[in-house]
Enzyme design. Sequence first.
Site, PDB file in Angstrom:
ATOM      1  N   LYS A  75       1.573   2.863  -7.970  1.00 15.97           N
ATOM      2  CA  LYS A  75       1.686   3.499  -6.652  1.00 15.97           C
ATOM      3  C   LYS A  75       2.546   4.751  -6.794  1.00 15.97           C
ATOM      4  CE  LYS A  75       3.078   2.139  -1.931  1.00 15.97           C
ATOM      5  NZ  LYS A  75       3.584   0.997  -1.136  1.00 15.97           N
ATOM      6  N   SER A 149       1.257  -0.074   2.789  1.00 17.25           N
ATOM      7  CA  SER A 149       1.124   1.297   2.331  1.00 17.25           C
ATOM      8  C   SER A 149       0.506   1.425   0.945  1.00 17.25           C
ATOM      9  CB  SER A 149       2.510   1.953   2.316  1.00 17.25           C
ATOM     10  OG  SER A 149       3.401   1.285   1.443  1.00 17.25           O
ATOM     11  N   SER A 173       3.554  -4.205   2.656  1.00 16.63           N
ATOM     12  CA  SER A 173       2.749  -3.114   2.101  1.00 16.63           C
ATOM     13  C   SER A 173       1.925  -3.496   0.890  1.00 16.63           C
ATOM     14  CB  SER A 173       3.655  -1.931   1.739  1.00 16.63           C
ATOM     15  OG  SER A 173       4.102  -1.277   2.901  1.00 16.63           O
TER      16      SER A 173
END
Length: 595
Positions: A75, A149, A173
């Site tokens: 990420k 996210s 997330s």
Amino acid sequence: MLIGTFDDWKHAYHGGAAPAALLEQQRQALQADDTAWISIATEAQLQAQLQQLQALEHAVGRDQLPLYGIPFAAKDNIDVAGFTTTAACPAFAYVAAQDAVAVQRLRQAGAIVLGKTNLDQFATGLVGVRSPYGAVPNTFDPALVSGGSSSGSASVVARGLVPFALSTDTAGSGRVPAGFNQIVGLKPTPGAVSGTGLVPACRTLDCIGVLALNVADSALALSIMEGPDAQDAYSQARPATPAHRPLAQLRVAIPGGRQLAADYEAAFTQFAQRLQPQVASVQTLAFDTLFEVAQLLYYGPWVAERVVGARRLYEQQPEALLPVIRQVLDVHQRFNAVDTFAAQYQLQTLQREAEKIWQDCDVLCVPTAPRHPSMADLQAEPVAANSELGTYTNFVNLLGWSAIAIPAAQLPSGLPFGITLIAPAWREPDLVRWAQALEAQTPLTAGATGLPVRTLGALPRWHVPTQGETIALTVVGAHLRGMPLNHELLACGARFREATHTAPHYRLYALAGTVPAKPGLARAEDGAAIAVEVWDMPVANLGRFVAGVPAPLGIGTVTLQDGRHVKGFICEGMALGHAQDITHFGGWRAYCMAA
């Protein structure tokens, strides 16, 4: 190209495939206009990693690299050396000088980074659409959100572009996008994985987690990443935990008063009914206390902690942030220091009440999300729809608990439905065993790949010390990974922490007449930095280990390159007169390779 799980990659290599060819083929298959990616490894970046992999294989052997040649994605709020970290904000971007500790540990196990993935800006969101690099569509229906996210990480795993990816999970997330994309999302206990090299959302709550196609792969990746880090004051060693309770003895609690979409309620009810005959009990529990905890995260002063990571831009260049992100961060202006302390007192009270749950149950089983919103829903209600998705995820990190999200069913619409198992802190070894048993009963494909889920992969042997306390121990020679005496460390429950160097004040000698061959480390003003490894040794086992160290070696204090003083191997001066000075090799491994 779809290869699938860790086992699939390992079988490809055992069948003669070369990492250089296979990984370059995989890299070329990635599309730069795919909104799941913010950056893809260049040919040069891949080649540099392949050279590092080759050196590792030569030094310790392929059998010592559990993730040999397995690609993954990080990420883009997690540093990877030589890659740009953006946190989905171009004005924030910088080229990372070194790997995040979690990435470093994965690469030391043989894994290869193929790229950095898209996310809700500064990891602020559960939807996956709050990014200037584009909204990441759901892998089953592009009209629906991917969840965030960690949207990009979930997407590339669900499509089989990589077998696992790193997520971050502060309020859900990692778990929410796992549920929406029919993959596994393992969220560890806060502090289990180092946050060094992570752009913080809420530093006190952030967890680097794993998204994978099956439970076994997520567990192996996490077991490699976790462990204390001297650079991160919030990181912790895994303590001793209660004995494992098998699924048949499990006391499960599910939430009462659920307000779910109709298809989600039907799927969850059916899952609970299937679960009931397999466990000791399934009870319905009021989640009022947990929901009060959740309210503190987004509607209390904890939102001020989110400002810290983006503070320079928020204060000096607010136009660089997406409007919805500024709107979320602006909430902190409602609170002052007094409010913050009052909220901490409230959390302490709620936490004591919440811990009572574990007197009557062993695990909470919840729907991962209450519904699956569309892109249009987010355009109409960008904040409200996002907040709703955290109903069963927001409270977990504030309470310090662990969790795993797994696929549970396919809805009549063909969309995935997922559940999450939540347990007290440090119960990841139990969670993955329960989750794998349930995974085996769920005949679904691995994400959107069309491939079957391999549910019987071996779970890692988690390092659980006999006591929670460990001590850092520096080794320099025959106890290094892959060396003849490394087994003595493993037998004492020691766990590899990092490869590093001493301060530049040591000389290294090859001792005469030792079997197996051993070096001696001695402090010297005209010395050099010597390559060493630091291991975490359970204090309870340190005496047993030291008792087996033969003269002229002993355990003293070694100064590392960053100034830390740790226990480690040293040598009596009387043995050095007949020893060969090998300092110029820079370390024992390099000397052995040249000999």
